[in-house]
Design an enzyme around this catalytic site. Structure first.
Site, mmCIF file in Angstrom:
data_model
loop_
_atom_site.group_PDB
_atom_site.id
_atom_site.type_symbol
_atom_site.label_atom_id
_atom_site.label_comp_id
_atom_site.label_asym_id
_atom_site.label_seq_id
_atom_site.Cartn_x
_atom_site.Cartn_y
_atom_site.Cartn_z
ATOM 1 N N HIS A 1 45.014 140.477 81.875
ATOM 2 C CA HIS A 1 45.453 141.628 81.614
ATOM 3 C C HIS A 1 44.692 142.941 81.949
ATOM 4 O O HIS A 1 43.367 142.672 81.401
ATOM 5 C CB HIS A 1 45.992 141.809 80.055
ATOM 6 C CG HIS A 1 47.509 141.141 79.849
ATOM 7 N ND1 HIS A 1 48.080 141.302 78.774
ATOM 8 C CD2 HIS A 1 48.075 140.030 80.454
ATOM 9 C CE1 HIS A 1 49.293 140.746 79.018
ATOM 10 N NE2 HIS A 1 49.046 139.896 79.927
ATOM 11 N N TYR B 1 51.740 148.802 72.164
ATOM 12 C CA TYR B 1 51.345 149.190 70.978
ATOM 13 C C TYR B 1 52.068 150.559 70.714
ATOM 14 O O TYR B 1 51.858 151.505 71.550
ATOM 15 C CB TYR B 1 49.839 149.394 70.904
ATOM 16 C CG TYR B 1 48.874 148.408 70.778
ATOM 17 C CD1 TYR B 1 48.365 147.808 72.135
ATOM 18 C CD2 TYR B 1 48.491 147.644 69.576
ATOM 19 C CE1 TYR B 1 47.590 146.901 71.923
ATOM 20 C CE2 TYR B 1 47.657 146.491 69.586
ATOM 21 C CZ TYR B 1 46.989 146.171 70.920
ATOM 22 O OH TYR B 1 46.364 145.141 70.835
ATOM 23 N N PRO C 1 44.256 143.544 62.265
ATOM 24 C CA PRO C 1 44.483 143.023 63.805
ATOM 25 C C PRO C 1 44.812 144.099 64.869
ATOM 26 O O PRO C 1 44.721 143.747 65.829
ATOM 27 C CB PRO C 1 45.765 142.015 63.778
ATOM 28 C CG PRO C 1 46.454 142.505 62.327
ATOM 29 C CD PRO C 1 45.356 143.156 61.480
ATOM 30 N N LYS D 1 40.648 141.929 67.145
ATOM 31 C CA LYS D 1 39.256 141.846 67.313
ATOM 32 C C LYS D 1 38.737 140.706 66.286
ATOM 33 O O LYS D 1 37.626 140.128 66.515
ATOM 34 C CB LYS D 1 38.451 142.977 66.706
ATOM 35 C CG LYS D 1 38.342 144.181 67.758
ATOM 36 C CD LYS D 1 37.362 144.102 68.693
ATOM 37 C CE LYS D 1 37.517 144.964 69.897
ATOM 38 N NZ LYS D 1 37.939 144.249 71.075
ATOM 39 N N TYR E 1 38.188 147.968 73.373
ATOM 40 C CA TYR E 1 38.981 146.979 73.472
ATOM 41 C C TYR E 1 38.758 145.618 74.148
ATOM 42 O O TYR E 1 38.952 144.632 73.666
ATOM 43 C CB TYR E 1 40.352 147.586 73.998
ATOM 44 C CG TYR E 1 41.589 146.898 73.685
ATOM 45 C CD1 TYR E 1 42.342 147.009 72.755
ATOM 46 C CD2 TYR E 1 42.153 145.674 74.630
ATOM 47 C CE1 TYR E 1 43.419 146.118 72.434
ATOM 48 C CE2 TYR E 1 43.064 144.658 74.415
ATOM 49 C CZ TYR E 1 43.990 144.899 73.143
ATOM 50 O OH TYR E 1 44.923 144.247 73.029
HETATM 51 P P1 RFL Z 1 39.859 130.689 60.246
HETATM 52 O O1 RFL Z 1 40.618 130.361 61.381
HETATM 53 O O2 RFL Z 1 40.589 131.086 58.815
HETATM 54 O O3 RFL Z 1 39.321 129.028 60.116
HETATM 55 C C1 RFL Z 1 38.557 128.863 58.847
HETATM 56 C C2 RFL Z 1 38.780 127.143 58.294
HETATM 57 O O4 RFL Z 1 38.201 126.958 57.001
HETATM 58 C C3 RFL Z 1 38.971 126.167 56.488
HETATM 59 N N1 RFL Z 1 38.509 126.137 54.973
HETATM 60 C C4 RFL Z 1 38.037 125.304 54.356
HETATM 61 N N2 RFL Z 1 37.518 124.078 54.846
HETATM 62 C C5 RFL Z 1 36.706 123.265 53.965
HETATM 63 N N3 RFL Z 1 36.568 123.810 52.744
HETATM 64 C C6 RFL Z 1 37.068 124.752 52.174
HETATM 65 N N4 RFL Z 1 36.724 125.232 51.019
HETATM 66 C C7 RFL Z 1 37.776 125.726 53.201
HETATM 67 N N5 RFL Z 1 38.300 126.980 52.866
HETATM 68 C C8 RFL Z 1 39.078 127.108 54.249
HETATM 69 C C9 RFL Z 1 40.603 126.640 56.744
HETATM 70 O O5 RFL Z 1 41.477 125.882 56.382
HETATM 71 C C10 RFL Z 1 40.357 126.970 58.215
HETATM 72 O O6 RFL Z 1 40.704 125.925 58.959
HETATM 73 O O7 RFL Z 1 38.768 131.462 60.380
HETATM 74 P P2 RFL Z 1 37.344 131.726 61.777
HETATM 75 O O8 RFL Z 1 37.379 130.377 62.202
HETATM 76 O O9 RFL Z 1 36.596 132.467 61.237
HETATM 77 O O10 RFL Z 1 38.504 132.499 62.703
HETATM 78 C C11 RFL Z 1 38.771 133.734 62.513
HETATM 79 C C12 RFL Z 1 40.338 134.025 62.993
HETATM 80 O O11 RFL Z 1 41.245 133.053 62.615
HETATM 81 C C13 RFL Z 1 40.737 135.405 62.598
HETATM 82 O O12 RFL Z 1 39.918 136.476 62.747
HETATM 83 C C14 RFL Z 1 41.975 135.813 63.345
HETATM 84 O O13 RFL Z 1 43.179 134.893 63.396
HETATM 85 C C15 RFL Z 1 42.547 137.005 62.564
HETATM 86 N N6 RFL Z 1 44.222 137.032 62.737
HETATM 87 C C16 RFL Z 1 44.589 138.019 63.873
HETATM 88 N N7 RFL Z 1 43.593 138.505 64.711
HETATM 89 C C17 RFL Z 1 43.977 139.174 65.758
HETATM 90 O O14 RFL Z 1 42.938 139.440 66.590
HETATM 91 N N8 RFL Z 1 45.224 138.931 66.051
HETATM 92 C C18 RFL Z 1 46.293 138.527 65.120
HETATM 93 O O15 RFL Z 1 47.454 138.472 65.310
HETATM 94 C C19 RFL Z 1 45.818 137.827 64.072
HETATM 95 N N9 RFL Z 1 46.639 137.178 63.002
HETATM 96 C C20 RFL Z 1 44.944 136.549 61.602
HETATM 97 C C21 RFL Z 1 46.200 136.681 61.922
HETATM 98 C C22 RFL Z 1 44.633 136.023 60.423
HETATM 99 C C23 RFL Z 1 45.455 135.638 59.587
HETATM 100 N N10 RFL Z 1 44.918 134.840 58.184
HETATM 101 C C24 RFL Z 1 43.583 134.617 58.103
HETATM 102 C C25 RFL Z 1 45.631 135.316 57.119
HETATM 103 C C26 RFL Z 1 47.411 136.166 61.113
HETATM 104 C C27 RFL Z 1 46.876 135.516 59.873
HETATM 105 C C28 RFL Z 1 47.955 135.219 59.020
HETATM 106 C C1 PHB Z 2 48.811 138.887 69.133
HETATM 107 O O1 PHB Z 2 49.370 138.717 70.262
HETATM 108 O O2 PHB Z 2 49.359 138.093 68.184
HETATM 109 C C2 PHB Z 2 48.166 140.012 68.930
HETATM 110 C C3 PHB Z 2 47.860 140.884 70.221
HETATM 111 C C4 PHB Z 2 47.065 142.085 69.970
HETATM 112 C C5 PHB Z 2 46.810 142.328 68.524
HETATM 113 C C6 PHB Z 2 47.186 141.620 67.478
HETATM 114 C C7 PHB Z 2 47.936 140.580 67.682
HETATM 115 O O3 PHB Z 2 46.209 143.397 68.698
#
Ligand code: RFL
Ligand code: PHB
Length: 389
Positions: A72, A200, A292, A296, A384
């Protein structure tokens, strides 16, 4: 069992760290509380910075991302129906890649399986010991039997609710937090995205985001009050609300259908300091959370472990502890800048319960400034697409 680096968590941070260290000939074991299918079933982030793309290439897992990911050149902002496109490529010569976190995770898991490196899924009661000395250990229970791993270092990549940060003595840790009075209700739908680029949208009724996973799969979000129940949002209500918050052209072009996933994510800013305690490191969501809005969270997680892999590579390759000693300070500098950007994006794009008419005019003025100023737009583009380390 003995390994060089024990990694807690098989999210993107833990898996990429494992991949990068394996490339350097450093032995790792990953302990994950959930099953592999559960980890792959979580729908989360979708946008990769150029630096994140580079790290996945470095780990040797970039092929499918380059084949299937969508490059993009910019994003659109829509403010009370007025739309403006920010062209990152024109503004600063950089782009982002739309490729879902689920796919990143799948590619990293696949590479790890091929390499033969060990991942233990459904590891219960993981506990960390002795990281203030030279011989840390990690204990866990698998199939009812207690096991122990002796290692040189522990990488806490176990997310916000993980055991790693919780294992650090409270007086050794400082935390900074802001909880927002709303969440994002997101749906995934097998319909083509409404636009070639992300939209957005700010509206008096609340924020909305039009995003995507592929040319045939879309991801949409609307801001909802904190503590809202997913059950209160049947698909029709979601689509009606989304249409109200975007410009009429986008509303008219939306291709709607039954949701294949629907969930609410709370919005939070959080940073722990420092990120190293003797032989334990924190990385990714275990160390920090961003709302989110700036896309980042995933990128910070990948960047953290990119730095950590360099530091550990230096330790094993050159017998130097310089990188390990600087990890926390080095990573936190960039984390705070991403926290600022994510907080700022959240502040201008959402509707806050306590925003008065003056506050709303300030949000509008921010938008008008970005639209009218190339300098303002370049700053948005730089943040961004990802700041350099
Ligand atoms: P993760 O992906 O949460 O992975 C951590 C892993 O550790 C495991 N775990 C354990 N394992 C062993 N023993 C324990 N005691 C443990 N406790 C936990 C978990 O099962 C898991 O598999 O962290 P990591 O690797 O640091 O990655 C970070 C990203 O996942 C996160 O920053 C993003 O996904 C945040 N986030 C979003 N970011 C965006 O940029 N756009 C989004 O749309 C977006 N949606 C989200 C999200 C985070 C969410 N969370 C954490 C609630 C939506 C959700 C629901
Ligand atoms: C998504 O596609 O899930 C998404 C994209 C941009 C954002 C947050 C989530 O800032």
């Amino acid at each position: 069992m003995r390994t060089q680096v024990a990694i807690i968590g098989a999210g993107p941070a833990g898996l990429l760290l494992g991949g990068l260290l394996e490339k350097e000939g450093i032995d790792t074991v990953i302990l994950e509380r959930r099953s592999q299918d559960y980890v792959l079933g979580r729908i989360r982030a979708g946008v990769l910075e150029q630096g994140s793309v580079g790290l996945l290439d470095k780990a040797g897992v970039g092929a499918r991302m380059h084949a299937e990911g969508l490059v993009h050149d910019g994003v659109e902002f829509c403010f009370d129906g007025d739309k403006h496109r920010f062209d990152f490529r024109k503004l600063i010569g950089r782009t982002v890649m739309v490729y879902g976190q689920t796919e990143v995770t799948r590619d990293l898991m696949h590479a790890r399986e091929l390499s033969g490196a060990k991942t233990i899924y459904e590891a219960d009661n993981v506990s960390l010991h002795g990281f203030d000395g030279d011989h840390p250990t990690v204990r866990y229970v698998k199939d009812g039997i207690e096991q122990e791993i002796v290692c040189d270092y522990i990488a806490g990549c176990d997310g916000y609710h993980g055991v790693s940060r919780a294992s650090v003595p409270a007086d050794a840790l400082q935390t900074f937090e802001r909880i927002y009075p709303f969440g994002w209700l997101g749906i995934l739908v097998d319909r083509p995205p409404v636009s070639d680029e992300l939209i957005y949208a700010h509206h008096a009724r609340g924020f909305a985001l039009c995003s995507m996973r592929s040319p045939t799969r879309s991801r949409y979000y609307v801001q909802v009050p904190a503590n809202e129940a997913v059950e209160a949002w049947p698909d029709d209500r979601f689509w009606d609300e989304l249409r109200r918050r975007v410009d009429p052209e986008t509303a008219g072009n939306l291709s709607t259908g039954p949701s294949i996933e629907k969930s609410i994510a709370p919005l939070r800013s959080f940073v722990a300091e420092p990120l190293r305690f003797g032989r334990l490191f924190l990385a990714g969501d275990a160390a920090h959370i961003v709302p989110p809005t700036g896309a980042k969270g995933l990128n910070l997680a990948l960047n953290d472990v990119g730095c950590l892999a360099d530091a550990l590579g230096e330790f094993y390759g050159e017998k130097s502890e310089a990188g390990v000693n600087h990890y926390s300070e080095r990573v936190l500098k960039r984390v705070w800048k991403a926290e600022r950007f994510s907080w700022w994006m959240t502040s201008i794009l959402h509707t806050f319960p306590d925003t008065d008419p003056f506050g709303r005019r300030m949000q509008r003025a921010e938008f008008d400034y970005l639209v009218g100023s190339e300098i303002g737009a370049r700053s948005l583009a730089e943040n961004y697409t990802g700041l350099p380390l």
